[in-house]
Design a protein around this motif. Structure first.
Motif, PDB file in Angstrom:
ATOM      1  N   VAL A   1       0.837  -1.211   0.000  1.00 48.14           N
ATOM      2  CA  VAL A   1       0.000   0.000   0.000  1.00 48.14           C
ATOM      3  C   VAL A   1       0.867   1.255   0.000  1.00 48.14           C
ATOM      4  CG1 VAL A   1      -1.600   1.372   1.402  1.00 48.14           C
ATOM      5  CG2 VAL A   1      -2.049  -1.059   1.026  1.00 48.14           C
ATOM      6  N   VAL A   2       1.848   1.313   0.882  1.00 47.45           N
ATOM      7  CA  VAL A   2       2.704   2.499   0.974  1.00 47.45           C
ATOM      8  C   VAL A   2       3.468   2.703  -0.328  1.00 47.45           C
ATOM      9  CG1 VAL A   2       4.578   3.598   2.236  1.00 47.45           C
ATOM     10  CG2 VAL A   2       2.873   2.251   3.476  1.00 47.45           C
TER      11      VAL A   2
ATOM     12  N   ILE B   1       1.131   4.131  -2.995  1.00 49.38           N
ATOM     13  CA  ILE B   1       0.880   5.562  -2.778  1.00 49.38           C
ATOM     14  C   ILE B   1       2.085   6.372  -3.247  1.00 49.38           C
ATOM     15  CG2 ILE B   1       0.442   7.337  -1.031  1.00 49.38           C
ATOM     16  CD1 ILE B   1      -1.030   5.154   0.593  1.00 49.38           C
TER      17      ILE B   1
ATOM     18  N   PRO C   1      -4.574   6.806  -1.471  1.00 50.90           N
ATOM     19  CA  PRO C   1      -4.651   5.753  -0.458  1.00 50.90           C
ATOM     20  C   PRO C   1      -5.823   4.800  -0.680  1.00 50.90           C
ATOM     21  CG  PRO C   1      -4.097   7.844   0.568  1.00 50.90           C
ATOM     22  CD  PRO C   1      -4.426   8.148  -0.864  1.00 50.90           C
ATOM     23  N   GLU C   2      -6.976   5.343  -1.100  1.00 59.18           N
ATOM     24  CA  GLU C   2      -8.131   4.484  -1.346  1.00 59.18           C
ATOM     25  C   GLU C   2      -7.838   3.471  -2.452  1.00 59.18           C
ATOM     26  OE1 GLU C   2      -9.691   8.500   0.061  1.00 59.18           O
ATOM     27  OE2 GLU C   2      -8.127   7.771  -1.298  1.00 59.18           O
TER      28      GLU C   2
ATOM     29  N   GLU D   1      -5.328   0.758  -1.272  1.00 54.99           N
ATOM     30  CA  GLU D   1      -5.960  -0.258  -0.426  1.00 54.99           C
ATOM     31  C   GLU D   1      -6.865  -1.173  -1.248  1.00 54.99           C
ATOM     32  OE1 GLU D   1      -7.844   1.359   3.015  1.00 54.99           O
ATOM     33  OE2 GLU D   1      -5.927   1.601   4.071  1.00 54.99           O
TER      34      GLU D   1
ATOM     35  N   ALA E   1      -0.362   1.312  10.299  1.00 57.02           N
ATOM     36  CA  ALA E   1      -0.250   2.534   9.497  1.00 57.02           C
ATOM     37  C   ALA E   1       0.382   3.660  10.307  1.00 57.02           C
ATOM     38  CB  ALA E   1      -1.622   2.952   8.976  1.00 57.02           C
TER      39      ALA E   1
ATOM     40  N   ARG F   1       4.068   5.314   9.566  1.00 56.05           N
ATOM     41  CA  ARG F   1       4.289   6.755   9.388  1.00 56.05           C
ATOM     42  C   ARG F   1       5.433   7.236  10.262  1.00 56.05           C
ATOM     43  NH1 ARG F   1       3.412  11.421  11.942  1.00 56.05           N
ATOM     44  NH2 ARG F   1       2.453  10.340  13.714  1.00 56.05           N
TER      45      ARG F   1
ATOM     46  N   TRP G   1      -1.156   7.737   3.914  1.00 49.27           N
ATOM     47  CA  TRP G   1      -1.921   6.546   4.287  1.00 49.27           C
ATOM     48  C   TRP G   1      -2.448   6.654   5.715  1.00 49.27           C
ATOM     49  CZ3 TRP G   1       0.171   1.317   6.201  1.00 49.27           C
ATOM     50  CH2 TRP G   1      -0.866   0.358   6.228  1.00 49.27           C
TER      51      TRP G   1
ATOM     52  N   HIS H   1      -5.412   8.869   5.812  1.00 54.31           N
ATOM     53  CA  HIS H   1      -6.561   8.144   5.265  1.00 54.31           C
ATOM     54  C   HIS H   1      -7.156   7.188   6.289  1.00 54.31           C
ATOM     55  CE1 HIS H   1      -9.025   5.710   2.588  1.00 54.31           C
ATOM     56  NE2 HIS H   1      -8.323   4.631   2.929  1.00 54.31           N
ATOM     57  N   ARG H   2      -6.299   6.541   7.085  1.00 56.12           N
ATOM     58  CA  ARG H   2      -6.793   5.596   8.098  1.00 56.12           C
ATOM     59  C   ARG H   2      -7.308   6.300   9.340  1.00 56.12           C
ATOM     60  NH1 ARG H   2      -7.500   0.453   6.312  1.00 56.12           N
ATOM     61  NH2 ARG H   2      -7.837   0.012   8.517  1.00 56.12           N
TER      62      ARG H   2
END
Length: 281
Positions: free
Chosen positions: A201-202, A205, A211-212, A215, A236, A240, A266, A269-270
């Protein structure tokens, strides 16, 4: 071709002692072409030779994490051969450690949003999640995110019995006409199965996905789909903090800042980090 002639062809190559070490496995050497290598190796090269070709990965035999990582890569290979090139031989002496792999015809993958590689990338990460944990890896618990967790209770969410690669990036997921492979098993560990899809995911991005969207691609991995959202949130947030710490320590490395920005996006987003310039509500 004699080792000294190989050395003369390319100043990046090691000296005669290295070629003497691997010659029982290679036979007569004809050509060595260095490849782009990561931070963990002193040499990566395609070796054309009597018994090859081979992809050779080597480093100086000195105590420390880099030496340990090459040993782990050797030990894990039998367990990951369904999705990784086969290790055909290894050699070591007081100066060098060397691994000789089967050569596969493949290129690095493209993680950008319009890339046709993305279904194959997701398939590889999903297949990684299906590999059984070998006995050798049971003593390799994943702990690198622990110090970035809020507390031990949160860090426990990263525990598990999945075999992890943890360095998911375009250079390590390679694609060819005859197959797809995950390479550079420098630090395999045992942990929660969602960690490798989360690392994907990271990276997505960082390659330009929202981010959506990132995922949504990770949802094609069963380990992600089966994960507890609370554990993903905690990971997440820890990711970070990890990437921000690395970027702050090395401000000259623009790629680290790019990864920190991706991990930050990310986390926002979470809902586990503030939008820059705004306070969380």
């Amino acid at each position: 071709m004699r080792p000294k002639e190989l050395k003369a062809m390319n100043r990046e190559l090691p000296g005669p002692g290295f070629w003497a070490l691997i010659q029982p496995h290679t036979g007569v050497l004809s050509q060595a072409q260095p490849t782009a290598r990561g931070f963990g190796s002193d040499l990566t090269a395609i070796i054309e030779c009597e018994k090859g070709p081979f992809f050779v990965k080597a480093m100086r035999n000195r105590p420390g994490g880099r030496r340990a990582s090459l040993i782990r890569e050797r030990l894990i290979n039998p367990a990951v051969q369904p999705i990784s090139p086969t290790l055909l031989w290894h050699a070591d002496d007081d100066e060098w450690l060397a691994l000789g792999f089967d050569v596969v015809d493949a290129r690095r993958s493209d993680f950008t949003p319009a890339s046709p590689d993305l279904p194959g990338v997701v398939d590889l990460v999903d297949r990684l999640g299906d590999l059984p944990i070998p006995d050798i890896a049971r003593d390799w618990p994943e702990s690198r995110w622990d110090r970035f967790a809020v507390d031990e209770t949160e860090a426990e969410l990263f525990r598990g019995d999945a075999l992890l690669h943890t360095d998911i990036n375009p250079s390590n997921l390679i694609l060819g006409e005859r197959g797809r492979w995950i390479v550079d098993w420098s630090w395999p560990t045992r942990g929660a199965g969602f960690i490798d899809p989360a690392c994907l995911v990271v990276q997505l991005i960082a390659a330009g996905h929202t981010p959506e969207a990132a995922e949504a691609w990770a949802a094609g991995c069963r380990a992600w789909a089966d994960a507890d959202s609370i554990a993903i949130d905690a990971f997440a947030a820890a990711t970070r903090r990890m990437h921000r710490s690395r970027a702050d320590r090395h401000p000259e490395a623009t790629w680290l800042e790019a990864m920190a920005a991706a991990a930050g996006a990310w986390a926002v987003h979470r809902g586990v980090a503030e939008v820059p310039g705004q306070a969380m509500t």
